[in-house]
Design a protein around this motif. Structure first.
Motif, short mmCIF file in Angstrom:
data_model
loop_
_atom_site.label_atom_id
_atom_site.label_comp_id
_atom_site.label_asym_id
_atom_site.label_seq_id
_atom_site.Cartn_x
_atom_site.Cartn_y
_atom_site.Cartn_z
N ALA A 171 30.48 63.62 11.68
CA ALA A 171 30.31 63.91 13.10
C ALA A 171 29.58 65.24 13.29
O ALA A 171 29.76 66.17 12.50
N LYS A 173 28.88 67.91 16.62
CA LYS A 173 29.24 68.21 18.00
C LYS A 173 28.45 69.43 18.47
O LYS A 173 28.51 70.49 17.85
N GLU A 175 27.25 71.85 21.88
CA GLU A 175 27.46 72.28 23.27
C GLU A 175 26.53 73.44 23.57
O GLU A 175 26.44 74.40 22.78
N ASN A 185 26.27 68.64 26.60
CA ASN A 185 27.06 68.29 25.41
C ASN A 185 26.48 67.06 24.74
O ASN A 185 26.04 66.12 25.43
N ASP A 187 27.63 64.60 21.29
CA ASP A 187 28.50 64.29 20.14
C ASP A 187 27.97 63.04 19.45
O ASP A 187 27.87 61.97 20.07
N ASP A 202 27.53 60.34 22.42
CA ASP A 202 28.12 60.68 23.71
C ASP A 202 27.38 61.89 24.28
O ASP A 202 27.52 63.01 23.77
#
Length: 247
Positions: A171, A173, A175, A185, A187, A202
């Motif tokens: 993963a 992530k 921001e 954001n 993800d 996402d």
């Protein structure tokens, strides 16, 4: 008389000054939550216009972080229900120095109209921050996991069996604070197994417009490499929501 008044004032102020020094700041609240709901447009295995909702709860302390997400998507036309999906996600992090952490995670999805009506994923692994400053944060996670999937009923397989397999999860992530009141954001998650690979993206754009109220635009894409006969590989959900933050 004036000297006496100054002495009395000093006597009253000194204890308060000692108890609450001028550099004192209230401790930060480790608890925060978000609630959002609004309009959605769904394409793929489900085509409908309807409403959706999401609740996010975070408890973040010096040594640990707990995060839970619950999402619900529901749609119907004049005759029947056309979309019904629920997602429950929870993650527990054990923090170390320099932004590193160990995590345990669960992703549970119920989707009556998707290519898989049930997908339960449990994983654990190691995460670390690649970038963190006042405007941006980028972190990566990797580790093993286990996935259980129940395919949608089809003409060829009227009674499908659960698909169970060990997976490798990765993963990223990201921001980024575009402006003082605007945040982006992204993800990206990939769960690779011998039978199937599930990839999700996402994306969200949040604009704070009044105190704790914000407008949020989101795009959720889920791709299954292998799906039952008659199902589509990719599902997308586009949302425009009103969001309220509790801090």
């Amino acid at each position: 008389m004036k000297a006496n008044r100054l002495a009395l004032l000093a006597l009253v102020v000194s204890p308060a000054w000692a108890i609450v020094p001028p550099e004192y700041q209230d401790p930060s609240n480790p608890f925060s939550a978000e609630v959002e709901m609004g309009l959605q447009l769904t394409t793929g295995n489900t085509v409908a216009n309807s409403f959706n909702g999401r609740t996010k709860v975070i408890y973040d302390t010096l040594n640990a972080k707990q995060e839970g997400n619950f999402r619900a998507y529901f749609a119907s036309d004049s005759e029947k229900i056309t979309a019904q999906q629920y997602q429950l996600q929870f993650q527990s992090d054990r923090k170390f120095a320099d932004g590193d952490y160990l995590y345990g995670r669960g992703d549970l999805t119920w989707d009556e109209f998707g290519s898989f009506t049930r997908q339960y994923i449990f994983s654990t692994g190691y995460g670390f921050d690649v970038l963190q400053n006042s405007r941006s944060k980028l972190s990566f996670e990797a580790g093993p996991g286990y996935r259980l999937s129940l395919p949608q009923v089809s003409a060829d397989v009227p009674k499908p069996e659960d698909e169970r397999e060990v997976i490798a999860r990765g993963a990223a992530k990201f921001e980024h604070k575009l402006q003082e009141y605007t945040t982006f954001n992204a993800d990206l998650v990939s769960e690779v197994g011998e039978k199937n690979t599930v990839t999700t993206l996402d994306l969200s754009y949040k604009n704070l417009f009044f105190k704790d109220w914000a407008l949020k635009v989101g795009l959720f894409i889920k791709h299954n490499r292998v799906v039952p006969e008659g199902s589509k590989n990719t599902d997308t959900i586009t949302t425009v929501n009103l969001l309220y933050t509790f801090q």
